[in-house]
Motif scaffolding. Structure first.
Motif, PDB file in Angstrom:
ATOM      1  N   GLN A 281       0.834  -1.207   0.000  1.00 37.63           N
ATOM      2  CA  GLN A 281       0.000   0.000   0.000  1.00 37.63           C
ATOM      3  C   GLN A 281       0.870   1.258   0.000  1.00 37.63           C
ATOM      4  OE1 GLN A 281      -3.021   0.651  -0.886  1.00 37.63           O
ATOM      5  NE2 GLN A 281      -4.364   0.544   0.911  1.00 37.63           N
ATOM      6  N   TYR A 282       1.962   1.214   0.724  1.00 33.59           N
ATOM      7  CA  TYR A 282       2.889   2.346   0.749  1.00 33.59           C
ATOM      8  C   TYR A 282       3.377   2.663  -0.669  1.00 33.59           C
ATOM      9  CZ  TYR A 282       7.305   4.862   1.515  1.00 33.59           C
ATOM     10  OH  TYR A 282       8.341   5.779   1.467  1.00 33.59           O
ATOM     11  N   ARG A 283       3.805   1.637  -1.389  1.00 33.25           N
ATOM     12  CA  ARG A 283       4.308   1.851  -2.744  1.00 33.25           C
ATOM     13  C   ARG A 283       3.195   2.321  -3.680  1.00 33.25           C
ATOM     14  NH1 ARG A 283       7.101  -2.687  -0.814  1.00 33.25           N
ATOM     15  NH2 ARG A 283       5.619  -4.165  -1.729  1.00 33.25           N
ATOM     16  N   SER A 284       1.990   1.784  -3.484  1.00 36.24           N
ATOM     17  CA  SER A 284       0.864   2.195  -4.329  1.00 36.24           C
ATOM     18  C   SER A 284       0.513   3.659  -4.108  1.00 36.24           C
ATOM     19  CB  SER A 284      -0.348   1.300  -4.048  1.00 36.24           C
ATOM     20  OG  SER A 284      -0.104  -0.025  -4.470  1.00 36.24           O
ATOM     21  N   LEU A 285       0.478   4.095  -2.864  1.00 35.56           N
ATOM     22  CA  LEU A 285       0.163   5.494  -2.600  1.00 35.56           C
ATOM     23  C   LEU A 285       1.243   6.416  -3.146  1.00 35.56           C
ATOM     24  CD1 LEU A 285      -2.142   4.389  -0.831  1.00 35.56           C
ATOM     25  CD2 LEU A 285      -1.601   6.187   0.814  1.00 35.56           C
ATOM     26  N   ARG A 286       2.494   5.999  -3.054  1.00 30.03           N
ATOM     27  CA  ARG A 286       3.569   6.811  -3.623  1.00 30.03           C
ATOM     28  C   ARG A 286       3.411   6.917  -5.145  1.00 30.03           C
ATOM     29  NH1 ARG A 286       3.993   8.531   0.655  1.00 30.03           N
ATOM     30  NH2 ARG A 286       5.798   8.689   2.028  1.00 30.03           N
ATOM     31  N   ARG A 287       2.984   5.844  -5.765  1.00 28.04           N
ATOM     32  CA  ARG A 287       2.773   5.876  -7.214  1.00 28.04           C
ATOM     33  C   ARG A 287       1.657   6.856  -7.571  1.00 28.04           C
ATOM     34  NH1 ARG A 287       1.107   0.911 -11.391  1.00 28.04           N
ATOM     35  NH2 ARG A 287       1.713   2.085 -13.259  1.00 28.04           N
ATOM     36  N   LEU A 288       0.562   6.817  -6.833  1.00 27.97           N
ATOM     37  CA  LEU A 288      -0.554   7.713  -7.113  1.00 27.97           C
ATOM     38  C   LEU A 288      -0.189   9.158  -6.811  1.00 27.97           C
ATOM     39  CD1 LEU A 288      -3.395   5.462  -5.664  1.00 27.97           C
ATOM     40  CD2 LEU A 288      -3.032   6.015  -8.094  1.00 27.97           C
ATOM     41  N   ALA A 289       0.630   9.363  -5.780  1.00 27.44           N
ATOM     42  CA  ALA A 289       1.041  10.724  -5.428  1.00 27.44           C
ATOM     43  C   ALA A 289       1.935  11.350  -6.491  1.00 27.44           C
ATOM     44  CB  ALA A 289       1.753  10.717  -4.079  1.00 27.44           C
ATOM     45  N   ALA A 290       2.480  10.526  -7.396  1.00 30.55           N
ATOM     46  CA  ALA A 290       3.322  11.044  -8.472  1.00 30.55           C
ATOM     47  C   ALA A 290       2.508  11.589  -9.637  1.00 30.55           C
ATOM     48  CB  ALA A 290       4.263   9.947  -8.965  1.00 30.55           C
ATOM     49  N   LEU A 291       1.196  11.381  -9.632  1.00 34.09           N
ATOM     50  CA  LEU A 291       0.346  11.950 -10.674  1.00 34.09           C
ATOM     51  C   LEU A 291       0.298  13.473 -10.527  1.00 34.09           C
ATOM     52  CD1 LEU A 291      -2.615   9.405 -10.480  1.00 34.09           C
ATOM     53  CD2 LEU A 291      -0.930   9.593 -12.336  1.00 34.09           C
ATOM     54  N   PRO A 292      -0.069  14.196 -11.564  1.00 36.95           N
ATOM     55  CA  PRO A 292      -0.149  15.659 -11.465  1.00 36.95           C
ATOM     56  C   PRO A 292      -1.043  16.102 -10.305  1.00 36.95           C
ATOM     57  CG  PRO A 292      -0.341  14.971 -13.753  1.00 36.95           C
ATOM     58  CD  PRO A 292      -0.368  13.716 -12.938  1.00 36.95           C
ATOM     59  N   ASP A 293      -0.651  17.172  -9.639  1.00 33.95           N
ATOM     60  CA  ASP A 293      -1.377  17.630  -8.460  1.00 33.95           C
ATOM     61  C   ASP A 293      -2.847  17.919  -8.734  1.00 33.95           C
ATOM     62  OD1 ASP A 293       0.890  17.408  -6.946  1.00 33.95           O
ATOM     63  OD2 ASP A 293       1.149  19.558  -6.567  1.00 33.95           O
ATOM     64  N   ALA A 294      -3.176  18.362  -9.948  1.00 30.67           N
ATOM     65  CA  ALA A 294      -4.565  18.721 -10.261  1.00 30.67           C
ATOM     66  C   ALA A 294      -5.447  17.506 -10.507  1.00 30.67           C
ATOM     67  CB  ALA A 294      -4.592  19.634 -11.485  1.00 30.67           C
ATOM     68  N   THR A 295      -4.853  16.308 -10.569  1.00 36.89           N
ATOM     69  CA  THR A 295      -5.636  15.104 -10.827  1.00 36.89           C
ATOM     70  C   THR A 295      -6.645  14.868  -9.711  1.00 36.89           C
ATOM     71  OG1 THR A 295      -3.691  14.138 -11.898  1.00 36.89           O
ATOM     72  CG2 THR A 295      -5.503  12.643 -11.359  1.00 36.89           C
ATOM     73  N   ALA A 296      -7.900  14.735 -10.080  1.00 38.64           N
ATOM     74  CA  ALA A 296      -8.933  14.462  -9.068  1.00 38.64           C
ATOM     75  C   ALA A 296      -8.758  13.054  -8.517  1.00 38.64           C
ATOM     76  CB  ALA A 296     -10.320  14.610  -9.681  1.00 38.64           C
ATOM     77  N   VAL A 297      -9.026  12.894  -7.233  1.00 35.19           N
ATOM     78  CA  VAL A 297      -8.976  11.591  -6.563  1.00 35.19           C
ATOM     79  C   VAL A 297     -10.404  11.193  -6.226  1.00 35.19           C
ATOM     80  CG1 VAL A 297      -8.188  10.335  -4.513  1.00 35.19           C
ATOM     81  CG2 VAL A 297      -6.658  11.955  -5.649  1.00 35.19           C
ATOM     82  N   TRP A 298     -10.847  10.075  -6.812  1.00 34.13           N
ATOM     83  CA  TRP A 298     -12.209   9.587  -6.637  1.00 34.13           C
ATOM     84  C   TRP A 298     -12.149   8.210  -5.965  1.00 34.13           C
ATOM     85  CZ3 TRP A 298     -12.249  10.772 -12.451  1.00 34.13           C
ATOM     86  CH2 TRP A 298     -12.482  12.128 -12.669  1.00 34.13           C
ATOM     87  N   PRO A 299     -12.115   8.160  -4.626  1.00 32.93           N
ATOM     88  CA  PRO A 299     -12.028   6.875  -3.930  1.00 32.93           C
ATOM     89  C   PRO A 299     -13.400   6.199  -3.829  1.00 32.93           C
ATOM     90  CG  PRO A 299     -11.309   8.733  -2.543  1.00 32.93           C
ATOM     91  CD  PRO A 299     -12.090   9.281  -3.692  1.00 32.93           C
ATOM     92  N   THR A 300     -13.365   4.916  -3.562  1.00 34.81           N
ATOM     93  CA  THR A 300     -14.592   4.181  -3.252  1.00 34.81           C
ATOM     94  C   THR A 300     -14.898   4.270  -1.763  1.00 34.81           C
ATOM     95  OG1 THR A 300     -14.244   2.674  -5.085  1.00 34.81           O
ATOM     96  CG2 THR A 300     -15.722   1.929  -3.336  1.00 34.81           C
ATOM     97  N   HIS A 301     -13.919   3.963  -0.935  1.00 37.39           N
ATOM     98  CA  HIS A 301     -14.145   3.973   0.506  1.00 37.39           C
ATOM     99  C   HIS A 301     -14.019   5.390   1.056  1.00 37.39           C
ATOM    100  CE1 HIS A 301     -14.232  -0.269   0.219  1.00 37.39           C
ATOM    101  NE2 HIS A 301     -12.941  -0.418  -0.005  1.00 37.39           N
ATOM    102  N   GLY A 302     -14.947   5.734   1.966  1.00 34.66           N
ATOM    103  CA  GLY A 302     -14.949   7.055   2.576  1.00 34.66           C
ATOM    104  C   GLY A 302     -15.329   6.972   4.040  1.00 34.66           C
ATOM    105  N   ALA A 303     -15.632   8.105   4.628  1.00 36.83           N
ATOM    106  CA  ALA A 303     -15.980   8.155   6.045  1.00 36.83           C
ATOM    107  C   ALA A 303     -17.143   7.218   6.339  1.00 36.83           C
ATOM    108  CB  ALA A 303     -16.344   9.584   6.441  1.00 36.83           C
TER     109      ALA A 303
END
Length: 464
Positions: free
Chosen positions: A171-193
């Motif tokens: 998960q650490y490596r996956s989040l680092r990979r996603l964090a490398a996307l452009p800052d303006a990229t919207a993040v649309w998760p499935t799981h939330g509060a």
């Protein structure tokens, strides 16, 4: 590229329809592709909201993408393939046993003007994919499922506690990979509060990569080991049914030809089902259950969290009979049950609870008291550990509702059972009554009410 697609936020406003399931704490997404077709992402088996949204826009679902083998709900992808001819997009590593387009890291799907690129982001599950939505080379947003979620990341222990650390490192490596996307990229998760797949509290369900780099404490971890410690420290308990649904989703849920029904039953039929090992589930508000209920019935008030507690506390292999109140939506009972794989719904008591004593049967009652009338009873708190740690009555006995059936003997004599408002506490009381305890009361309210009435200050921590 059109101006509407240059700005991810404007794209979301015009083309993205989030479908929030407040009870499970999840979001599915319907993407209007602009030509009468739509992409559905992480749709659950209860397709009512998705169908309504698609109908409002005149859309047919052409693609149904699942980010992972869900543990908290049955996927609606198989139903969408059957009903709409949708192409199911999912990880090849998931070995799904039904027709789908098996995707590996980097595989792309042409949506007709937009492109969906699969990104391998294991951690929450082994076969987890995120889906990057592109207009040409321009990243609009990424459907992150149970990888990067708003101010957190999804739990990594669903495949067994012995693999939690290994998957947390993935998960650490996956989040680092996603964090490398452009800052303006919207993040649309499935799981939330509100999701037991582990999400931070808060009202925001979507974000951007840049915002998450600023605010997500897991992304702020200075190294992998710190990330793993933070993630694993935040894992609480989760519903028992989670252990069954991933495999059910791999096989594929059965296609439904019509909306399930909940037929009316006579008291004699209810007694017959109970004799055969069935359960009575009383979905009326807690106060109505307290005033009179079938002995042995489980109180699970019909609300957003109904499916969670049904799946946590009852088996999916026994017939269920429901006691309903006036005006309650029977379709809501059925769909909340079906979306977590509970299909043995025998029916409901025709005429409601009044039909039970009218037929000459005994009913039970449960004391439902205010804090002022709770007296000096021992206090049993059935909330989740994080809630308990945030503030509880001094000396309270803490037994989470999900584990109470196995720990009924740990409850002190003559307790007042409490949660945050009273619904979970009434469920707990019904479990204790099934175990033979009749010396209890349920608090109408929560720890703040009790503290105010008794002049005692709440304390923090778990006491361990």
């Amino acid at each position: 590229m059109t101006p509407a697609l240059e700005d991810p936020m404007r794209f979301a406003d015009d083309h993205l329809i989030p479908l929030v399931d407040a009870g499970l704490g999840n979001s599915a997404y319907l993407v209007d592709l602009g030509d009468g077709r739509a992409l559905a992402v992480d749709a659950c088996r209860d397709l009512r909201a998705l169908r309504a949204a698609a109908e409002r826009r005149g859309l047919t679902v052409a693609y149904a993408a699942d980010t992972h083998l869900h543990a908290d709900f049955l996927s609606g992808a198989v139903q969408l393939a059957h009903d709409d001819g949708a192409q199911v997009l999912a990880s090849a590593a998931g070995r799904r046993a039904f027709p789908h387009v098996p995707l590996a890291d980097g595989d792309e799907t042409d949506l007709g003007g937009l492109t969906l690129r699969a990104l391998a982001t294991p951690g929450h599950t082994d076969e987890h994919l995120s889906f990057l939505l592109l207009d040409g080379d321009h990243a609009l947003g990424v459907f992150t499922g149970g990888s990067l979620i708003v101010n957190s990341a999804a739990r990594t222990d669903l495949l067994g506690a012995e693999r939690a650390e290994e998957l947390a490192r993935a998960q650490y490596r996956s989040l680092r990979r996603l964090a490398a996307l452009p800052d303006a990229t919207a993040v649309w998760p499935t799981h939330g509060a509100g999701s037991f797949c582990s999400a931070a509290e808060g009202a925001e369900r979507t974000s951007t990569v840049g915002a998450q780099k600023r605010t997500n404490p897991l992304l702020a971890a200075p190294d992998e080991d710190t990330f793993v410690r933070r993630l694993l420290a935040g894992l609480g308990s989760y519903p028992d049914y989670f252990d069954r649904l991933a495999e059910a989703n791999r096989r594929g849920p059965a296609v439904l030809s019509a909306a399930p029904l909940l037929p009316g039953l006579t008291p004699a039929q209810v007694k017959s089902l109970l004799a055969e090992g069935g359960y009575v589930v009383d979905v009326r508000p807690a106060a109505e259950y307290a005033a009179g209920h079938i002995p042995g019935a489980l109180s699970v008030p019909l609300r957003d969290q109904f499916a969670t507690w049904l799946g946590w506390l009852l088996p999916d292999t026994a017939p269920l009979v429901f006691i309903t109140g006036e005006g309650q939506d029977l379709s809501e009972i059925v769909w909340q049950a079906y979306k977590i794989g509970y299909e043995r719904l025998a029916g409901r008591l025709r005429g409601g609870m009044a039909a039970w004593p009218a037929d000459g049967n005994r009913q039970a009652t449960t004391a439902f008291v205010t804090a002022e009338r709770a007296g000096q009873r021992p206090y049993v708190d059935v909330r989740q550990e994080a809630e308990f740690a945030a503030g509880h009555v001094p000396g309270a006995v803490h037994i989470e509702l999900g584990g109470l059936a196995d720990r009924a003997a740990d409850a002190p004599d003559g307790p007042v059972v409490a949660c945050g408002h009273g619904e979970r506490a009434m469920t707990a009381a019904s479990l204790l009554e099934r175990a033979g305890r009749t010396d209890l009361a349920v608090l109408r309210g929560g720890p703040d009410d009790y503290a105010a009435a008794t002049g005692r200050r709440l304390v923090e921590g778990t006491g361990r």
